[in-house]
Design a protein around this motif. Sequence first.
Motif, mmCIF file in Angstrom:
data_model
loop_
_atom_site.group_PDB
_atom_site.id
_atom_site.type_symbol
_atom_site.label_atom_id
_atom_site.label_comp_id
_atom_site.label_asym_id
_atom_site.label_seq_id
_atom_site.Cartn_x
_atom_site.Cartn_y
_atom_site.Cartn_z
ATOM 1 N N THR A 107 0.325 -1.099 -0.054
ATOM 2 C CA THR A 107 0.567 -0.048 0.157
ATOM 3 C C THR A 107 1.150 1.414 0.129
ATOM 4 O O THR A 107 0.202 2.086 -0.562
ATOM 5 C CB THR A 107 -1.168 0.550 1.298
ATOM 6 O OG1 THR A 107 -1.597 -1.200 1.348
ATOM 7 C CG2 THR A 107 -1.794 1.228 1.645
ATOM 8 N N SER A 120 -8.905 -3.463 -7.570
ATOM 9 C CA SER A 120 -7.503 -3.824 -6.127
ATOM 10 C C SER A 120 -8.169 -4.795 -5.077
ATOM 11 O O SER A 120 -7.346 -5.298 -4.059
ATOM 12 C CB SER A 120 -8.198 -2.246 -4.994
ATOM 13 O OG SER A 120 -9.950 -2.385 -4.827
ATOM 14 N N HIS A 169 -3.936 -0.283 -4.248
ATOM 15 C CA HIS A 169 -4.299 0.799 -3.621
ATOM 16 C C HIS A 169 -3.275 2.277 -4.523
ATOM 17 O O HIS A 169 -3.973 4.019 -3.509
ATOM 18 C CB HIS A 169 -4.437 1.248 -1.742
ATOM 19 C CG HIS A 169 -5.385 0.283 -1.624
ATOM 20 N ND1 HIS A 169 -5.406 -0.734 -1.820
ATOM 21 C CD2 HIS A 169 -7.035 0.400 -1.213
ATOM 22 C CE1 HIS A 169 -6.187 -2.355 -1.365
ATOM 23 N NE2 HIS A 169 -7.301 -1.411 -0.792
#
Length: 422
Positions: free
Chosen positions: A280, A307, A334
């Motif tokens: 992330t 995602s 993300h």
Amino acid sequence: MTTVNQSGPGPVHASTLEPDGYRCVLRVREFRPVFAAHLLSVLGVVVAEISLTVLVYRATGSPLMSALTFALGFLPYALGGTLLAPIADRFPARRVLVGCDLVCAACAAAMAVPGTPVAALLALRCATAFVAPLFQGVRGASLADILGEGDAYVLGRSLLRMVAQSAQLIGFGLGGLLLTVLAPRAAITLTAAGFVGSALLLRLGTRGRPARAGGGPRPSPLAALRAVLGDRRLRVLVLLGWLPPLFVVVPEVLLTPYAAGIGASTAVLGLLMCALPVGTIAGEFWAGSALTARTRARLVVPLGSVSLLPLLAYAVRPGVTVLLGVLVVAGLAHAYTPGLDQWFVEAVPEELRGRAMTLFGTGVMTLQGVGMAAAGVAAEFLPVHVVVAAAGAIGTGVVVALLAAVRRTDGPPAARTGPAAP
């Protein structure tokens, strides 16, 4: 990079500078104390969580009570965010931020007092979590004052998110080391000092600005909720921020039983637990530093749509190597978040910004807690790999539907708003 004189009395917005990624944001003098205050408070919260867990377990010998100290970081969010959202725009942002920090500092100091009973420790933990959504919402709204509403705002929020995730990864390790040389109460004293330092940075390093909506009667929590969710586009964007985290937490909360089921060691478990947040952070850093604002906005739909798809790999019960890749890729996807931030800030009227940010953060944290609980319940009846794969499939359907709804809400606010409430 355009040279800007930052010694004058007026605010310096990163929007006045040429785009230069995160360096553009860090050049804004008023943002730097916000950044430093955020780092201090996040590290303080991490240290407090570890220390309280140890302290409560030593006092009670109960794993349940120890785990409850973590849960209490989520549970008061819904109540605090809902009840406190109406005041987010009624008082000057700096005053609210400093006040929240001082409340947290006082709670941490009380936790550090020898002899404080366990019930009081848990109540104080609730108090700090209760004011957290107000603090985060007002800070998010004030970033638009400091950085402007354009790309710099998006990068500023992105930078604070990455700092929080990195600090949590590093902080849990450092917190464990800290407790080898300090007693838990002494470590919590450092948390109190961190909140005081954050309050000083915000008080001395940021400008005082008037309240966004200081006049008139104080709105009720329900009125604040209606005001934020009255616009159809804003309502869909809020849901797009709230619902994906409900599904994202499923592989994280079930990672321990899954790792045990495939015979992974505790060392491997630690590596796997870092995979999703590392992905992330890397994805968001790439989006913020390598892409233009227009490209980030264009990537919201394709990246958001896929995602959660990597979680479908759980259906074949992957081993450690494949699982590590799956979690990293799920995190990288993300990179759509900065573009979604831009959509959100453009949709929020300035006079509602504090309330909108407070309710937005409240929903994210609350639904993460719901997702954790739901995943645990589901795993009592179904194999873990089935639960995670189902979360990926259902979550993908939800995100795709919301993205389609966003595309149908283009247009001026007056055309998007439904009938006025009576």
